[in-house]
Design an enzyme around this catalytic site. Structure first.
Site, PDB file in Angstrom:
ATOM      1  N   GLY A 109      -1.554  19.020 -44.724  1.00 29.80           N
ATOM      2  CA  GLY A 109      -0.891  19.235 -43.441  1.00 29.80           C
ATOM      3  C   GLY A 109      -0.888  20.688 -43.029  1.00 29.80           C
ATOM      4  CD  GLU A 152      -3.793  16.282 -37.930  1.00 26.55           C
ATOM      5  OE1 GLU A 152      -3.202  15.202 -37.962  1.00 26.55           O
ATOM      6  OE2 GLU A 152      -3.208  17.359 -37.735  1.00 26.55           O
ATOM      7  CG  ASN A 190       6.017  22.440 -35.473  1.00 25.39           C
ATOM      8  OD1 ASN A 190       6.405  23.314 -34.709  1.00 25.39           O
ATOM      9  ND2 ASN A 190       5.820  22.661 -36.765  1.00 25.39           N
ATOM     10  N   GLY A 247      -0.507  14.471 -37.379  1.00 27.80           N
ATOM     11  CA  GLY A 247      -1.282  13.425 -38.041  1.00 27.80           C
ATOM     12  C   GLY A 247      -0.625  12.919 -39.301  1.00 27.80           C
TER      13      GLY A 247
HETATM   14  C1  LIG Z   1       7.652  20.395 -41.523  1.00 26.90           C
HETATM   15  C2  LIG Z   1       7.012  21.702 -41.058  1.00 26.90           C
HETATM   16  C3  LIG Z   1       7.798  22.229 -39.859  1.00 26.90           C
HETATM   17  C4  LIG Z   1       7.053  22.713 -42.213  1.00 26.90           C
HETATM   18  O1  LIG Z   1       6.397  23.868 -41.835  1.00 26.90           O
HETATM   19  P1  LIG Z   1       6.080  25.056 -42.900  1.00 26.90           P
HETATM   20  O2  LIG Z   1       5.583  26.212 -42.117  1.00 26.90           O
HETATM   21  O3  LIG Z   1       5.214  24.575 -43.989  1.00 26.90           O
HETATM   22  O4  LIG Z   1       7.482  25.252 -43.606  1.00 26.90           O
HETATM   23  P2  LIG Z   1       8.616  26.353 -43.581  1.00 26.90           P
HETATM   24  O5  LIG Z   1       9.392  26.155 -44.829  1.00 26.90           O
HETATM   25  O6  LIG Z   1       8.056  27.686 -43.279  1.00 26.90           O
HETATM   26  O7  LIG Z   1       9.551  25.832 -42.421  1.00 26.90           O
HETATM   27  C5  LIG Z   1       9.361  26.073 -41.066  1.00 26.90           C
HETATM   28  C6  LIG Z   1      10.727  26.306 -40.441  1.00 26.90           C
HETATM   29  O8  LIG Z   1      11.573  25.137 -40.641  1.00 26.90           O
HETATM   30  C7  LIG Z   1      12.807  25.532 -41.243  1.00 26.90           C
HETATM   31  N1  LIG Z   1      13.286  24.438 -42.101  1.00 26.90           N
HETATM   32  C8  LIG Z   1      12.718  23.994 -43.240  1.00 26.90           C
HETATM   33  N2  LIG Z   1      13.451  22.987 -43.741  1.00 26.90           N
HETATM   34  C9  LIG Z   1      14.475  22.786 -42.894  1.00 26.90           C
HETATM   35  C10 LIG Z   1      15.568  21.865 -42.876  1.00 26.90           C
HETATM   36  N3  LIG Z   1      15.711  20.943 -43.817  1.00 26.90           N
HETATM   37  N4  LIG Z   1      16.451  21.923 -41.846  1.00 26.90           N
HETATM   38  C11 LIG Z   1      16.304  22.850 -40.873  1.00 26.90           C
HETATM   39  N5  LIG Z   1      15.278  23.746 -40.835  1.00 26.90           N
HETATM   40  C12 LIG Z   1      14.388  23.709 -41.847  1.00 26.90           C
HETATM   41  C13 LIG Z   1      12.440  26.764 -42.027  1.00 26.90           C
HETATM   42  O9  LIG Z   1      13.591  27.510 -42.322  1.00 26.90           O
HETATM   43  C14 LIG Z   1      11.508  27.457 -41.073  1.00 26.90           C
HETATM   44  O10 LIG Z   1      12.276  28.017 -40.040  1.00 26.90           O
HETATM   45  P3  LIG Z   1      11.837  29.375 -39.289  1.00 26.90           P
HETATM   46  O11 LIG Z   1      10.559  29.028 -38.588  1.00 26.90           O
HETATM   47  O12 LIG Z   1      12.978  29.624 -38.381  1.00 26.90           O
HETATM   48  O13 LIG Z   1      11.665  30.357 -40.409  1.00 26.90           O
HETATM   49  C15 LIG Z   1       5.517  21.473 -40.658  1.00 26.90           C
HETATM   50  O14 LIG Z   1       4.792  21.091 -41.780  1.00 26.90           O
HETATM   51  C16 LIG Z   1       5.371  20.399 -39.602  1.00 26.90           C
HETATM   52  O15 LIG Z   1       5.525  20.631 -38.415  1.00 26.90           O
HETATM   53  N6  LIG Z   1       5.067  19.141 -40.016  1.00 26.90           N
HETATM   54  C17 LIG Z   1       4.961  18.010 -39.135  1.00 26.90           C
HETATM   55  C18 LIG Z   1       3.536  17.766 -38.698  1.00 26.90           C
HETATM   56  C19 LIG Z   1       2.662  17.411 -39.851  1.00 26.90           C
HETATM   57  O16 LIG Z   1       3.097  17.091 -40.939  1.00 26.90           O
HETATM   58  N7  LIG Z   1       1.370  17.461 -39.630  1.00 26.90           N
HETATM   59  C20 LIG Z   1       0.489  17.103 -40.748  1.00 26.90           C
HETATM   60  C21 LIG Z   1      -0.842  16.731 -40.343  1.00 26.90           C
HETATM   61  S1  LIG Z   1      -1.645  18.248 -39.798  1.00 26.90           S
END
Ligand SMILES: CC(C)(COP(=O)(O)OP(=O)(O)OC[C@H]1O[C@@H](n2cnc3c(N)ncnc32)[C@H](O)[C@@H]1OP(=O)(O)O)[C@@H](O)C(=O)NCCC(=O)NCCS
Ligand SMILES: CC(C)(COP(=O)(O)OP(=O)(O)OC[C@H]1O[C@@H](n2cnc3c(N)ncnc32)[C@H](O)[C@@H]1OP(=O)(O)O)[C@@H](O)C(=O)NCCC(=O)NCCS
Lengths: 508, 508
Positions: B267, B292, B382, B386
């Protein structure tokens, strides 16, 4: 046992020597084993050996893990649950006694997508099956095992088990030979496309092929399947069917569907069956079905000349319909095929055929998340079954439910479901007796308006409108008032009703 | 504009006359239209015409519905959100300004499975695209449009839109011709299998084929994609990778996997990228990817000689990696293919190839239900992207997350997630820096023990153990204490922390 019958039903001579009593067959089942049993929504269920296992357990205690196609009939699940011989059960059940044992935490119940259970066995991601007990109509001269009213996971159990026990059921007509399409999906790393472009495409053989020496015992039975318990259509299911027919008519008018719609899938239970039956009054022709279960409604549509072909993994009928269909099998044989559940529910085929899927929700929330399984979010009803396999991959994913349950004490549309089986991403259309919400292309806040305006009525409608108004003040993509989101269920738990009695009293 | 460059990049002479200014191209966009734009996780995003639309909107107000591959870069989403010109947005975004507008309820955001957006257009189940704005490397002598760093939904936008505007981006090397595999999935009622048996199988053409007269305007640009904002690996992501490597090693030992594992999907975001990068220290060979997005880690694995081939729909890189890869494209061209997102994420292919999928959870509950999208259950981060396409159909579906967020004020493992994107039926393995929970074949009560024992530590572990003990007293397949299930989120909302301060004070 009449030798003539035996020669017709077991055409590979060496196997006739394996015929034995249920008690002798039951001896193959030892403590700690995993046993694969045939049976899918009551159809083609094993009927004899499990009862012998239960009897034996009274003097020789044992615990086994039981995996099936789906729900077993003929009191097998309840007898095993009552005797306390099941440590684990997968992937589906509909039995009251077993359900209670599950909800007491006595039986570990693994509620799988039905297309995945066999696949997990083949990938060796779960413990292997030691012994398979499979119902059969006959065994051919080539040693092919012909299943009865369901295929389920039988071909995978037969392939992966150490030993196979056959329950040869004489109550099924021999004409059933040829009604099955046993395609064993190829497997990693050599998987190839599944050669099905329409429901009637035959892709496999008429029976299950395993080395005959794997068959350890054959037991003769003649009991019929437990008939389905579906209630007849009622005014509300007729209204749901009416809304759906209007929707389909408009889709045809808009050029998005033709009068043969798309291949149909319909879920188990009273409501989906009644709704399918209601389609008879619509302007449809040359319908086809690609589903898990053929129910009474399937044969009503075939009889009415509206449905050309139905493919599924099981035939589950009422007592009366069962006599008609199995008593007159030649009439239907060219209109149906029974396939392994890995194929009937396979995402590849479901995507390719572009199904219209109709499943029943226990409850739905204002954003269209569906709970199919857990009463109050905690207590298992039946299981997710194939509803996820179909809904994820559908052309159009429809859920139906009556807007209230238990004489109105429960609203089936709630602020937030306490258990999610199908997310808003997968739910296109919601229908209750009140009306239909077309959720395609809508954002959550728009979905809430469509659902509340079209699918709910009376005081629950007012209560949901108030909830949404308050939630919207807090903002978000999917607004909620967290401390009230599950309050309807808490009230039900505490007072036996979701109705807001305090407010009603104030108003009064 | 150098005519030599123009002749190389637009090889169908008649199309050279369509070259115009962004302002002139923007005139094709009218109020109320639906506009399809190229761009997938920042890659291959349109860069010029949307800014001209925003400029024009200052004097000629308009509202449009915008549909893309996934998230746009180059400030396009924020510029459109700031200008308030978007009524609707689908199917994915990662922009802070847009996210805030969505959460204020100003932009209706339709958060789709990324394999489905184009399919809904082709089925005409959502409003059609009026104009498509697509970035291209070149247009061949046959009029084939060669996409840039992403394909996304471009082939479907081109097929279904009335008019197409091309942004010809000179900053991409012409050698990118041949790096795309544009297979247009056939469509109901004539759908046939997709001819991909391994990630490197070419199934389609090198470019998008539409009648050249559909191209209304061509705009020349030379801006690079916005670089990805992933943070570098840290101690915790290294621990997560370490747990995963141990798990894979054991799967190999058990004979369930080989040293080339299965084709990998990973992801977006910091964590998944860091974890993939961490696989470099494992004993793997001949890895492949069917995903993806190719991120920095993909090219690190290729450079390390550990990955043979990667297929995806987009290449999203840091500034430095982007220079290396696009500055040296010939080195990588035989190791990669870019496909439409309908194909990169297609359930049929994902099932057939048997992917190991690694996606990041925002939070997970004790039963393994995953929230990927909604902070507090309400506010969009976000989108699901996928992750559903891959998780539903995976050979092994893995979710990773750090066990806490925001310096420990938030536990990423909670009693009940207030929003579900992936249900327990679909989640096989959960990994945090604390450890790995193997959930395959477990019932919910067993899943809770595995998750709490392996993935959580400190006071949150104690709090979860207490919750489970209390919930179990109430019984059920999936026990909960309904009035406390969302209390951690309520506490976070009210106090800014999930920690149970009252209890901590009592203890102190
Ligand atoms: C879940 C997702 C947001 C994690 O992103 P990441 O960059 O790996 O993870 P991070 O730990 O840096 O978290 C991103 C933000 O979410 C926040 N966060 C993480 N866990 C959290 C929770 N349980 N509650 C609230 N906020 C949370 C982090 O603090 C961080 O915040 P900031 O941007 O203000 O610093 C991201 O993977 C996503 O959008 N996933 C959904 C889409 C997907 O899975 N696509 C996969 C196919 S491409
Ligand atoms: C959801 C499901 C239980 C509905 O079954 P049904 O027979 O059509 O519907 P009914 O309205 O008769 O409901 C069955 C029971 O659930 C109860 N019920 C319905 N809605 C309820 C709710 N929101 N809360 C609590 N109980 C509810 C009914 O009162 C009834 O109870 P009873 O057996 O004590 O009379 C059934 O469709 C199912 O198990 N679905 C999941 C599996 C599936 O979808 N498979 C599809 C592929 S085959």
């Amino acid at each position: 046992m009449n030798t003539d019958v035996l020669q017709k039903r077991i055409r590979l001579p060496e196997l006739r020597e394996k015929v034995t009593s249920p008690e002798a067959a039951a001896e193959y089942i030892k403590d700690g084993m995993k046993v694969g049993m045939s049976g899918f929504t009551l159809a083609g269920s094993v009927k004899s050996v499990p009862h012998a296992i239960v009897k034996r357990a009274a003097t020789h205690p044992l615990k086994i893990s039981v995996v099936t196609g789906a729900s077993l009939g003929n009191d097998v699940d309840s007898a095993m649950a009552n005797a306390g011989i099941m440590s684990k059960r997968a992937p589906f059940q509909t039995d009251r006694t077993l359900r209670n044992a599950i909800n007491r935490g006595e039986v570990m119940y693994v509620d799988n997508h039905l297309s995945e259970t066999g696949e997990q066995l083949r990938k060796q991601q779960v413990k292997k099956v030691d012994v398979a007990i499979l119902e059969a109509v006959s065994i051919t001269e080539n040693g092919e095992i012909i299943p009865t009213a369901s295929v389920g996971n039988n071909e995978i159990f037969a392939e992966t088990a150490d030993k196979v026990i056959i329950e040869l059921n004489l109550s099924y007509p021999l004409e059933m030979e040829g009604a099955h399409d046993i395609y064993c999906a190829t497997h990693f790393p050599t998987a190839v496309p599944i050669n099905i472009m329409k429901p009637s495409d035959r892709a496999g053989s008429i029976g299950i092929r395993i080395p005959p020496e794997k068959i350890a015992a054959i037991v003769i039975t003649d009991e019929m399947d437990t008939p389905s318990q579906n209630l007849p259509p009622d005014a509300e299911t007729a209204q749901i069917a009416g809304h759906l027919i209007e929707f389909f008519k408009n889709e045809i008018k808009q050029g998005r569907l033709t009068e043969s719609l798309r291949p149909l899938q319909a879920g188990i239970g009273t409501i989906a069956n009644a709704v399918m039956s209601g389609l008879k009054t619509g302007p449809f022709k040359h319908l086809t079905m690609y589903s898990e279960v053929m129910q009474d409604s399937t044969f009503e549509l075939i009889d009415a000349g509206m449905m050309d072909f139905a493919a599924a993994t099981a035939i589950t009928l009422s007592d009366q319909k069962s006599r008609e269909v199995f008593g007159n099998f030649a009439k239907y044989k060219d209109h149906i095929l029974l396939r392994p559940q890995r194929i009937s529910n396979h995402p590849e085929v479901v995507q390719r055929l572009g199904l219209i899927t109709i499943n029943t929700a226990l409850e739905v929330d204002i954003y269209g998340h569906v709970n199919s399984t857990h009463v109050m979010g905690t207590h298992m009803m039946n299981g997710i079954g194939g509803s996820g396999d179909f809904t994820h991959n559908a052309h159009t994913a429809i859920f139906v439910t009556k807007s209230v349950a238990k004489d109105g004490l429960i609203s089936s549309i709630v602020p937030m479901v306490p258990h999610v089986d199908h997310t808003e991403h997968d739910v296109d259309i919601l229908v209750t007796e009140v009306g239909l919400a077309d959720l395609r292309g809508l954002a959550p806040r728009e979905r809430a308006q469509a659902i509340i305006n079209n699918c709910v009525q009376g005081e629950y409608k007012t209560m949901l409108q108030e909830y949404v108004a308050e939630a919207n003040l807090r903002g978000g993509q999917t607004p909620h008032v967290l401390e009230k989101a599950l309050s309807w269920h808490q009230r039900l738990y505490e007072t036996g009703s979701m109705k807001d009695e305090v407010k009603l009293t104030q108003v009064a």
